[in-house]
Design an enzyme around this catalytic site. Sequence first.
Site, PDB file in Angstrom:
ATOM      1  N   GLU A 187       0.816  -1.221   0.000  1.00  0.00           N
ATOM      2  CA  GLU A 187       0.000   0.000   0.000  1.00  0.00           C
ATOM      3  C   GLU A 187       0.851   1.273   0.000  1.00  0.00           C
ATOM      4  O   GLU A 187       0.466   2.285   0.576  1.00  0.00           O
ATOM      5  CB  GLU A 187      -0.958  -0.006   1.200  1.00  0.00           C
ATOM      6  CG  GLU A 187      -1.976  -1.137   1.150  1.00  0.00           C
ATOM      7  CD  GLU A 187      -2.972  -1.112   2.297  1.00  0.00           C
ATOM      8  OE1 GLU A 187      -2.600  -0.633   3.397  1.00  0.00           O
ATOM      9  OE2 GLU A 187      -4.106  -1.552   2.106  1.00  0.00           O
ATOM     10  N   GLU A 259      -6.982  -7.394  -1.567  1.00  0.00           N
ATOM     11  CA  GLU A 259      -7.685  -7.261  -0.289  1.00  0.00           C
ATOM     12  C   GLU A 259      -9.122  -6.825  -0.527  1.00  0.00           C
ATOM     13  O   GLU A 259      -9.383  -5.656  -0.811  1.00  0.00           O
ATOM     14  CB  GLU A 259      -6.986  -6.260   0.638  1.00  0.00           C
ATOM     15  CG  GLU A 259      -5.638  -6.720   1.154  1.00  0.00           C
ATOM     16  CD  GLU A 259      -5.069  -5.788   2.226  1.00  0.00           C
ATOM     17  OE1 GLU A 259      -5.840  -4.953   2.765  1.00  0.00           O
ATOM     18  OE2 GLU A 259      -3.864  -5.888   2.515  1.00  0.00           O
TER      19      GLU A 259
END
Length: 827
Positions: A187, A259
Amino acid sequence: MMGRRGSSWCRWWVALLVLAVAADAVGCTSVSYDDRSLVIDGQRRIILSGSIHYPRSTPEMWPDLIKKAKEGGLDAIETYIFWNGHEPHRRQYNFEGNYDVVRFFKEIQNAGMYAILRIGPYICGEWNYGGLPAWLRDIPGMQFRLHNEPFENEMETFTTLIVNKMKDSKMFAEQGGPIILAQIENEYGNIMGKLNNNQSASEYIHWCADMANKQNVGVPWIMCQQDDDVPHNVVNTCNGFYCHDWFPNRTGIPKIWTENWTGWFKAWDKPDFHRSAEDIAFAVAMFFQKRGSLQNYYMYHGGTNFGRTSGGPYITTSYDYDAPLDEYGNLRQPKYGHLKELHSVLKSMEKTLVHGEYFDTNYGDNITVTKYTLDSSSACFINNRFDDKDVNVTLDGATHLLPAWSVSILPDCKTVAFNSAKIKTQTSVMVKKPNTAEQEQESLKWSWMPENLSPFMTDEKGNFRKNELLEQIVTSTDQSDYLWYRTSLNHKGEGSYKLYVNTTGHELYAFVNGKLIGKNHSADGDFVFQLESPVKLHDGKNYISLLSATVGLKNYGPSFEKMPTGIVGGPVKLIDSNGTAIDLSNSSWSYKAGLASEYRQIHLDKPGYKWNGNNGTIPINRPFTWYKATFEAPSGEDAVVVDLLGLNKGVAWVNGNNLGRYWPSYTAAEMAGCHRCDYRGAFQAEGDGTRCLTGCGEPSQRYYHVPRSFLAAGEPNTLLLFEEAGGDPSGVALRTVVPGAVCTSGEAGDAVTLSCGGGHAVSSVDVASFGVGRGRCGGYEGGCESKAAYEAFTAACVGKESCTVEITGAFAGAGCLSGVLTVQATC
């Protein structure tokens, strides 16, 4: 003659070598990709995956969790690698117990599943410090996650260590292992533009990709949430509640969702978040409608933040995440079953989805039909993105009714096989049942012992001294939640003051001359707070001891490691009634991390240590107190929890195993989302869009998981509590997690199933009515009762673990207006 022998021997050796190479190649898997999907052994594949984090469960739980994931229709298990768990001290490694990551991957392999290895090694994950070891802060010149030699050297050393461990155990696909993808970083795109050093950030992320590819793992490397400045030698992927409208940054690579958040994490001051099965299925169906190829549920099993592993700050010990498998490994129904049905339908269309041509037809702003065609076969998706109205859609002459916020899947473009909003799976309500051990007494019998604070009530015997107030993480290297700041001052005569301490916490206890004179903790996510307490000084030398405590370290955000913790800088002042202040900030401060009992490892109950407990009257609401009791392990195989209601804040151990921090006195906030729940509309975990919250106004976490492997059957087990803030242990009890009520519904022609599971049988049928309009499973009321349905379900189900009954027209009662039958049973 010699030449012939030499030639013959050579041919024999070459043949043997070829056979050896061929034997070694058996089971090896090639993994590549194109713009449609991963290509595994030359075949395009749809991959359905779920996250299970090995340190958040126990090795004894892994096979069952993985088995249930496979039975739920998953192909792969995804996990982070937890750097600070594996390297708690520099170059001192831990790969034992629930950190035995190779064993975990072997369990995945034994189940015949694929694996996705997310090395990071920054992971976020609501894990303490985002998985980064606190000792990194001790290295000169260290800058986290930027282009600098100190950080990159440590990151490469650890990444190489993990890769080599996997290679040595033949865990990568090209070696015949289960790992088909590997991830580097995590991320980074979310924070890259907020680091005030764009050049260093760009150089760092490209260095990460190059370093990873030099590892030669034989499978593709991915980077999640890296939509800008994407290195050419990685595949960028999506994280979020919805990824249908997201596409990778370039052509030739597949659309991967690393995710899909099945719920949300929980903080000590927040209620429980629930993401409906309907909404998750809607998101997954739309993802594959719009050319998705690999989707991973984060989490599929959340588990438990044992010990001091929870991050935040203020992340709870439970990491249940509202996942398809609950914290203890039980099926969360209907979420597990509804998604299982979706997986089955998607797999039936796999070849058409990854090879077929596709055509999108818009029927207005919020309605889209997608048709995939391959040779003579076709498969269709119809989605309705309206969150407030159902719609009729005509496809190839047939009209299909779509509920609001739903997707219908038609594997043959004619018959609806699955609609995301129509749940056919039962609902299960799990309950906490009292301990049923044969010899267990009604309540636990406690002994207690005070924590020895006397060594810390002066400013002597510290680790070192400094004429300033230091940052806690750097000072303690996060080896304990606790850090003592101690100083002294000489005072002429007696005097009354107000002690003022400014701290970045997360908790603070203040002692003056050996007496606790005040405590405070941060609230509402603001980790800067003040402690103000009246204090009297005596003539001569006075001692001030401040105990700062952390409750999980920050795990996310730009430069999160720079967020100060503890009484860094202060100020610390004594203020008299006239407002005149004595500033102690630059006094000589003595520092020591931890408590006396931590150094003695009292929780391990070592042979050389004697528990000097008191068996008399048990003190309540007494801070810094140890409580100890023994108990018999609950009978059976159901999950075990300890109910800590009545306690305040502290840490619990069973047989030396750290269950984690507890804080049942912290009440979850009241929020608007606690009083409404509707699957329709985009799910949010923050802001005005939150909904489907439970536990508002209740203890933030009352029950704490005790894995069965922590317990000894047939002999006494030890429960040890360190009560930091002062509580009452009299109500503490062991319980088992069992199915309480199971409910299902359907219409005439539907065959519905009720299952208690886990060896539990249906004991009674409580509701069998049409048009039930009030309550939830376990508390349904109203409706039009059906005696025929009640009798049929009672005959088929009572005394059995599972039963299936077809709903017939004969069940309909006179005057019943609804055609939907609801059945509720007790296990």
